[in-house]
Design a protein around this motif. Sequence first.
Motif, short mmCIF file in Angstrom:
data_model
loop_
_atom_site.label_atom_id
_atom_site.label_comp_id
_atom_site.label_asym_id
_atom_site.label_seq_id
_atom_site.Cartn_x
_atom_site.Cartn_y
_atom_site.Cartn_z
N ILE A 214 105.30 147.79 80.28
CA ILE A 214 104.51 147.72 79.06
C ILE A 214 103.52 148.88 79.05
CG2 ILE A 214 102.92 146.35 77.67
CD1 ILE A 214 104.08 143.87 78.99
N GLY A 215 103.54 149.67 78.03
CA GLY A 215 102.64 150.82 77.93
C GLY A 215 101.78 150.74 76.68
N LEU A 216 100.51 151.12 76.80
CA LEU A 216 99.59 151.17 75.69
C LEU A 216 98.93 152.53 75.65
CD1 LEU A 216 97.83 147.69 76.14
CD2 LEU A 216 99.69 148.23 74.57
N GLY A 217 98.74 153.09 74.47
CA GLY A 217 98.13 154.41 74.36
C GLY A 217 97.21 154.50 73.17
N CYS A 218 96.18 155.31 73.29
CA CYS A 218 95.23 155.55 72.21
C CYS A 218 94.90 157.04 72.18
CB CYS A 218 93.96 154.74 72.41
SG CYS A 218 92.68 155.04 71.15
N THR A 219 95.01 157.66 71.00
CA THR A 219 94.72 159.07 70.84
C THR A 219 93.59 159.24 69.83
OG1 THR A 219 96.98 159.73 71.34
CG2 THR A 219 95.63 161.33 70.17
N GLN A 220 92.56 159.99 70.22
CA GLN A 220 91.41 160.25 69.36
C GLN A 220 91.17 161.75 69.25
OE1 GLN A 220 89.08 158.06 67.70
NE2 GLN A 220 88.46 160.01 66.82
N THR A 221 91.16 162.28 68.04
CA THR A 221 90.86 163.68 67.82
C THR A 221 89.35 163.86 67.78
OG1 THR A 221 92.90 163.98 66.55
CG2 THR A 221 91.19 165.66 66.30
N LEU A 222 88.79 164.59 68.77
CA LEU A 222 87.35 164.79 68.84
C LEU A 222 86.89 165.91 67.94
CD1 LEU A 222 86.95 164.45 72.72
CD2 LEU A 222 86.76 162.66 70.97
N ARG A 223 87.68 166.99 67.89
CA ARG A 223 87.39 168.13 67.05
C ARG A 223 88.69 168.54 66.37
NH1 ARG A 223 83.47 171.90 70.89
NH2 ARG A 223 81.77 170.38 71.09
N PRO A 224 88.69 169.47 65.44
CA PRO A 224 89.93 169.85 64.76
C PRO A 224 91.08 170.18 65.68
CG PRO A 224 88.07 170.81 63.63
CD PRO A 224 87.52 170.15 64.87
N ARG A 225 90.80 170.75 66.87
CA ARG A 225 91.88 171.15 67.77
C ARG A 225 91.74 170.57 69.17
NH1 ARG A 225 93.25 177.51 66.39
NH2 ARG A 225 93.69 177.19 64.17
N VAL A 226 90.96 169.51 69.31
CA VAL A 226 90.77 168.88 70.61
C VAL A 226 91.14 167.41 70.50
CG1 VAL A 226 89.14 168.30 72.44
CG2 VAL A 226 88.93 170.47 71.23
N LYS A 227 92.00 166.94 71.42
CA LYS A 227 92.43 165.55 71.39
C LYS A 227 92.16 164.90 72.73
CE LYS A 227 96.11 165.69 67.94
NZ LYS A 227 97.54 165.38 67.68
N LEU A 228 91.77 163.63 72.68
CA LEU A 228 91.59 162.82 73.87
C LEU A 228 92.61 161.68 73.82
CD1 LEU A 228 89.99 161.92 76.40
CD2 LEU A 228 88.51 160.60 74.87
N THR A 229 93.45 161.60 74.85
CA THR A 229 94.50 160.59 74.88
C THR A 229 94.35 159.74 76.12
OG1 THR A 229 95.99 162.08 73.70
CG2 THR A 229 96.98 160.18 74.79
N LEU A 230 94.35 158.43 75.94
CA LEU A 230 94.24 157.48 77.04
C LEU A 230 95.52 156.65 77.11
CD1 LEU A 230 90.61 156.20 76.43
CD2 LEU A 230 91.33 158.00 77.99
N TYR A 231 96.03 156.43 78.32
CA TYR A 231 97.25 155.65 78.51
C TYR A 231 96.98 154.56 79.52
CZ TYR A 231 99.65 159.58 76.33
OH TYR A 231 100.05 160.56 75.46
#
Length: 233
Positions: A214-231
């Motif tokens: 089972i996998g869960l993921g969340c992606t949040q764009t902090l700035r126009p070209r910067v992304k933070l992804t948590l798995y």
Amino acid sequence: MCKTPTYCDLGKAAEDVFNKGYGFGMVKTDLKTKSCSAVEFSTSDHAYTDRGKASGNLEPECKFCIYGLTFTQKRNTDNTLGTETSLENKLAEGLKLSLDTILVPNTGKKSGELKASYKWDCFSVGSNVDIDFSGPSIYSWAVLVFEGWLAGYQMSFDTAKSKLSQNNFALGYEAADLQLHTHVNDGTEFGGSIYQKLDCRTSLSAKVNNASLIGLGCTQTLRPRVKLTLYQL
């Protein structure tokens, strides 16, 4: 014209939960850049802290848009050289033809593959054939779309053994902010995924299969070209 996805693209939004950006004991870096001569370079490397093993690859890509041609070279630290030449949207709109070749200089091993695919607004089909005179393998797929619902089939046939080596089915639904996907591989592997886009900067994804992964993921764009992804697994 709305292009139908390929079979491999079904459920792709949630695939990264297992296949990209996640993994214990591994450090990974990806880099993409473009030269002034319009040649794109992609490089990535993996380092496994528990095994002390590292690997990497480099892919320069050159496009001649006016002719519909793309040339891509692939090199990795295992001393494997690959070349892909493709022609797209020239003979017919939505038609793509490709030739992939691989050479291993240390062993002299060579292999190649011919690919053809065609996409339209309600279906897509494709087929790959190995260049192997002893008995090529034929890989084919098809996807149909109707009002957001997608149904796909994927198969692989070994001509040397006259045997069907792959027999997969998939069903999914796609909307502007939601993607659902289920699949059955060879009648033994089952799985499903869901991708939800909450807003222009945030998305959630989840995936499960019959191996109790089972996998869960969340992606949040902090700035126009910067992304933070948590798995999380």
